[in-house]
Design an enzyme around this catalytic site. Structure first.
Site, mmCIF file in Angstrom:
data_model
loop_
_atom_site.group_PDB
_atom_site.id
_atom_site.type_symbol
_atom_site.label_atom_id
_atom_site.label_comp_id
_atom_site.label_asym_id
_atom_site.label_seq_id
_atom_site.Cartn_x
_atom_site.Cartn_y
_atom_site.Cartn_z
ATOM 1 C CG ASP A 8 -6.469 3.940 -5.064
ATOM 2 O OD1 ASP A 8 -6.093 4.973 -5.667
ATOM 3 O OD2 ASP A 8 -6.154 2.796 -5.428
ATOM 4 C CG ASP A 27 -1.449 11.728 -0.993
ATOM 5 O OD1 ASP A 27 -0.478 10.936 -0.994
ATOM 6 O OD2 ASP A 27 -1.366 12.892 -1.439
ATOM 7 C CB VAL A 28 0.350 6.231 0.732
ATOM 8 C CG1 VAL A 28 -0.792 5.236 0.603
ATOM 9 C CG2 VAL A 28 1.080 6.418 -0.602
ATOM 10 C CB SER A 57 9.617 -3.215 -8.472
ATOM 11 O OG SER A 57 9.804 -3.336 -9.873
ATOM 12 C CE1 TYR A 62 7.490 1.618 -9.620
ATOM 13 C CE2 TYR A 62 9.060 0.143 -10.673
ATOM 14 C CZ TYR A 62 7.852 0.346 -10.021
ATOM 15 O OH TYR A 62 7.025 -0.729 -9.763
ATOM 16 C CE LYS A 104 7.504 0.068 -6.427
ATOM 17 N NZ LYS A 104 6.339 -0.210 -5.555
#
Length: 251
Positions: A40, A64-65, A144, A157, A161
Site C-alpha cells: 500500500d 505504488d501498483v 466493481s 472509474y 473496472k
C-alpha cells in the site's frame, strides 16, 4: 479465531491492503490460517495493520501498483519473508467522483494507472513468479458493480473496472495451461474510506432503492467472496466476474 484452516501453509499478496476491502481480505485470509504480504502507499497505516493482524502473520511494504518495480519488490517480499506465495489479490484502486464533462485527462490517466495498470502489473508479476516456482496460484482482481451498471460521476472509474474484468478473462485463458486461475469479484456499495461524500449523500435516495438488501456491505462481506475465489473451493472457476452487490436491480 480462525473460520477454517483452508489457507494453512498458504501465503497471499494483497495490494491496497492497509484499509477498506483490502485490509478485510488480509484479515480473512489470516483468519483462515494463512499469511499475508500487504502492499500500500498508506504507510502511516502499517503499524495499525500489524497490530490488528499480528506481526507473525503479516508483512507490510510500500507499493505504488502503477510502478512495476514496486510490485516486483512486493512479490519478492513474499519469497523473502514466507518462502513464496499462493494468491495474488490485486485490490488497490482509486476513484474521483466528478462529472464526466469536468474530468481532466490527467485525472482519467490517474484512475487508469492505478486501477487497470496496477492490475496488469500485479497479475503479470504474480503469474511470472508462479510459473518460475511451479505454483498453481490464484489471481483475484477487484472489479466493481460499475462494470455492469454505471452511475453518475463515476465514468472513468467504471471504464477502468470494465477493463479489469475483460483483462481477467483474457489472462484466465492464457494462464490455464500453467494451472493458474484468475477471477474477479465485483463489489457493490461497501462502507470503506473510498466512499466519498457524494456517494454517501446519494445512497439513501439513489442507491438504496435499487437494492434488495438496502444497506452498504461491510468490507468483511466482500472479503469473504474474494477469499473464496482464492481457495480450493473455487478450483473449477476461472475467468469469472462474481458480483456481490446486495441484489442491485433485481426488484
Amino acid at each position: 479465531m480462525a473460520y477454517s484452516d483452508r489457507f494453512a501453509g498458504k501465503v497471499a499478496v494483497v495490494t491496497g491492503g492497509a484499509s477498506g476491502i483490502g485490509k478485510a481480505i488480509a484479515a480473512r485470509y489470516i483468519q483462515d490460517g494463512g499469511k499475508v504480504v500487504v502492499g500500500d502507499v498508506q504507510i502511516e497505516k502499517f503499524d495499525e495493520v500489524i497490530a490488528e493482524l499480528g506481526a507473525e502473520n503479516v508483512v507490510c511494504r510500500k507499493c505504488d501498483v502503477s510502478v512495476r518495480e514496486d510490485v516486483d519488490a512486493l512479490i519478492q517480499t513474499a519469497y523473502d519473508k514466507f518462502g513464496g506465495f499462493d494468491a495474488m489479490f490485486n485490490n488497490a484502486g482509486v476513484n474521483i467522483f466528478k462529472d464526466f464533462l469536468e474530468f481532466t485527462i490527467e485525472e482519467n490517466d490517474y484512475i487508469f494507472n492505478i486501477n487497470y495498470r496496477g492490475v496488469f502489473n500485479g497479475s503479470q508479476a504474480a503469474a511470472k513468479a508462479f510459473i518460475a516456482h511451479g505454483t498453481a496460484g490464484a489471481i483475484v482482481n477487484t472489479s466493481s458493480i460499475n462494470y455492469r451498471c454505471c452511475g453518475p460521476n463515476t465514468t472513468p472509474y467504471a471504464a477502468s473496472k470494465g477493463a479489469i474484468s475483460v483483462f481477467t478473462r483474457g489472462i484466465a485463458v492464457e494462464l490455464a495451461p500453467y494451472g493458474i486461475r484468475a477471477n474477479c469479484f465485483c463489489p457493490g456499495s461497501t462502507d470503506t474510506p473510498m466512499v466519498g461524500k457524494i456517494a454517501r449523500d446519494r445512497f439513501p435516495n439513489y442507491t438504496a432503492p435499487k437494492l434488495a438488501i438496502k444497506r452498504m456491505a461491510d468490507p468483511s462481506e466482500q472479503a469473504a467472496v474474494a477469499c473464496f475465489l482464492a481457495s480450493e473451493d473455487a478450483s473449477y472457476m476461472t475467468g469469472e466476474s462474481i458480483f456481490n452487490v446486495g441484489g442491485w436491480g433485481i426488484s
